[in-house]
Write a protein that holds these residues in place. Structure first.
Motif, short mmCIF file in Angstrom:
data_model
loop_
_atom_site.label_atom_id
_atom_site.label_comp_id
_atom_site.label_asym_id
_atom_site.label_seq_id
_atom_site.Cartn_x
_atom_site.Cartn_y
_atom_site.Cartn_z
N LEU A 1 0.74 -1.23 -0.09
CA LEU A 1 -0.05 -0.02 0.07
C LEU A 1 0.93 1.18 0.10
N GLU A 2 1.87 1.19 0.93
CA GLU A 2 2.88 2.35 0.73
C GLU A 2 3.46 2.68 -0.68
N SER A 3 3.91 1.56 -1.19
CA SER A 3 4.59 1.65 -2.35
C SER A 3 3.58 2.31 -3.50
N TYR A 4 2.50 1.96 -3.36
CA TYR A 4 1.38 2.25 -4.24
C TYR A 4 0.88 3.65 -4.18
N VAL A 5 1.00 4.21 -3.07
CA VAL A 5 0.76 5.65 -2.82
C VAL A 5 2.10 6.57 -3.08
N LEU A 6 2.86 6.06 -2.51
CA LEU A 6 4.10 6.81 -2.79
C LEU A 6 4.68 7.10 -4.10
N ARG A 7 4.66 5.85 -4.80
CA ARG A 7 5.11 6.13 -6.22
C ARG A 7 4.02 7.10 -7.02
N ARG A 8 2.83 6.75 -6.53
CA ARG A 8 1.92 8.01 -7.38
C ARG A 8 2.18 9.46 -7.04
N ALA A 9 2.51 9.52 -5.62
CA ALA A 9 2.92 10.85 -5.27
C ALA A 9 4.03 11.50 -5.70
N VAL A 10 5.02 10.67 -5.95
CA VAL A 10 6.26 11.11 -6.52
C VAL A 10 6.21 11.40 -8.02
N CYS A 11 5.17 10.46 -8.67
CA CYS A 11 5.06 10.72 -10.02
C CYS A 11 3.87 11.96 -10.29
N ASN A 12 3.69 12.49 -9.22
CA ASN A 12 2.61 13.69 -9.28
C ASN A 12 1.15 13.46 -9.71
N GLN A 13 0.69 12.11 -9.63
CA GLN A 13 -0.41 11.64 -9.86
C GLN A 13 -1.52 12.05 -8.82
N THR A 14 -2.79 12.24 -9.43
CA THR A 14 -3.66 12.77 -8.36
C THR A 14 -4.18 11.56 -7.27
N PRO A 15 -4.38 11.92 -6.21
CA PRO A 15 -4.99 11.21 -5.22
C PRO A 15 -6.59 11.06 -4.88
N LYS A 16 -7.32 11.80 -5.87
CA LYS A 16 -8.79 12.17 -5.76
C LYS A 16 -9.46 10.90 -5.84
N HIS B 1 10.11 18.43 -9.77
CA HIS B 1 10.42 19.33 -8.83
C HIS B 1 9.66 18.75 -7.39
N ALA B 2 10.50 17.81 -6.98
CA ALA B 2 10.14 17.27 -5.75
C ALA B 2 9.36 18.22 -4.59
N TYR B 3 10.14 19.10 -4.24
CA TYR B 3 9.91 19.93 -3.17
C TYR B 3 8.37 20.90 -3.51
N ARG B 4 8.29 20.90 -4.62
CA ARG B 4 6.89 21.72 -5.05
C ARG B 4 5.81 20.76 -4.97
N ILE B 5 6.12 19.51 -5.33
CA ILE B 5 4.86 18.37 -5.56
C ILE B 5 4.62 17.77 -4.07
N LEU B 6 5.58 17.63 -3.20
CA LEU B 6 5.64 16.95 -1.90
C LEU B 6 5.70 17.82 -0.93
N GLN B 7 6.41 18.62 -0.82
CA GLN B 7 6.63 19.58 0.14
C GLN B 7 7.28 18.92 1.65
N ASN B 8 7.64 19.57 2.38
CA ASN B 8 8.75 19.36 3.48
C ASN B 8 8.23 17.93 4.18
N PRO B 9 7.10 17.62 4.97
CA PRO B 9 6.82 16.44 5.56
C PRO B 9 6.86 15.29 5.04
N LYS B 10 6.56 15.08 3.68
CA LYS B 10 6.53 14.01 2.77
C LYS B 10 7.93 13.75 2.34
N ILE B 11 8.67 14.62 1.88
CA ILE B 11 10.11 14.40 1.82
C ILE B 11 11.00 14.11 2.83
#
Length: 305
Positions: free
Chosen positions: A86-101, A152-162
């Motif tokens: 589950l963490e891999s699924y959500v994190l990979r999508r977040a890094v790839c800037n794919q929507t969680p909606k 642009h990791a910092y713009r996509i994820l911001q501090n806590p996630k990085i």
């Protein structure tokens, strides 16, 4: 909240999942204890890492699925395996800037599939791996690596996630020959090549970088403009990011590398920072090499079948 009673009453009368009020109340009490495991997990709970991750990545839409899992008599090893998936699924999508909606729909559909086909780690993995379309696909290694090295990791994820990602990567550098030191206190993201780099960090050919206004007026093909843009692109990628205490971060933020590197090595005990010991200079090439190394480790931590 004012609609909760009416909706629950309609659901319980329509589905009648429990043969008696006693069993209904027992289920509510049991699921209340399960929910507490997600919001206040014990350190030794196999779901604690996943619970922390979901909180950091603001993905509470997975809670109904997790409540089902906790009601399914899975072993600790099975829960750990599912947590990685589950963490891999959500994190990979977040890094790839794919929507969680669509996560609400995705996780409820997965829960229904598990009730039908059986709740096993393999069924969870195969279901998520079979999803298609930008709103639900599980990015493969190539897609993940491309995003890791270019987004642009910092713009996509911001501090806590990085910080979460880099803390997990830090663990991969630790060996059984090192002391295990728990990380306490707040960590912040440090740009090794600083965001305000122009005054202290010359371009590879020794020239000074161009300010934003200069870039907009630069002629097409201007090598100094191209070098500045390449550096600005590398600046926000994972290869240029690490984690430090707020105090250390503030004290070295825009310093040149020959000041910044010894300050980090003298103050930080994190294994991910000790790797900087042999790095005599810091530029786009070293950022790229570090991004490659971190990416290989990330693919191991967050695998996709």
């Amino acid at each position: 909240i004012k609609h909760l009673f009416v909706e629950y009453k309609a659901w319980i009368e329509r589905h009648q999942p429990y043969p008696s009020v006693k069993e209904e109340l027992q289920a509510i009490a049991r699921q209340g204890a399960h929910f507490r495991r997600l919001t206040q997990p014990a350190n030794d709970d196999p779901l604690a890492p996943l619970a922390s991750f979901l909180d950091t990545f603001d993905t509470s839409t997975a809670y109904p699925l997790l409540l089902h899992l906790l009601d399914s008599n899975l072993t600790g090893d099975q829960l750990r395996q599912i947590a990685i998936t589950l963490e891999s699924y959500v994190l990979r999508r977040a890094v790839c800037n794919q929507t969680p909606k669509n996560y609400n729909r995705i996780f409820l559909t997965l829960t229904r599939a598990l009730r039908r086909d059986g709740t096993t780690p393999d069924n969870i993995t195969s279901h998520l791996a079979g999803l298609t379309g930008e709103s639900s696909v599980w990015p493969n290694d190539q897609e993940f690596a491309t995003a890791w090295k270019t987004q642009h990791a910092y713009r996509i994820l911001q501090n806590p996630k990085i910080v979460h990602i880099l803390r997990r990567l830090n663990q991969t550098y630790q060996t059984n020959m090192q002391e295990i030191i728990p990380i306490e206190g707040t960590l912040t993201v440090e740009h090794l090549l600083p965001q305000s780099w122009i005054d202290h960090w010359p371009l590879p050919d020794g020239a000074k970088g161009m300010e934003w206004r200069e870039l907009t007026d630069a002629a097409t093909g201007d090598p100094r403009a191209a070098a500045t843009q390449a550096r600005n692109q590398a600046l926000q990628t994972f290869g240029n990011l690490t984690i430090l205490t707020q105090q250390l971060n503030a004290s070295i933020s825009n310093s040149p590398w020959n000041n910044k590197r010894p300050a980090i090595l003298n103050a930080s005990l994190l294994a991910i920072n000790l790797q900087l010991h042999q790095t005599g200079h810091w530029d786009e090439t070293t950022i790229s090499k570090r991004a490659d190394d971190l990416c290989k480790r990330a693919i191991t931590i967050w695998p996709k079948p």
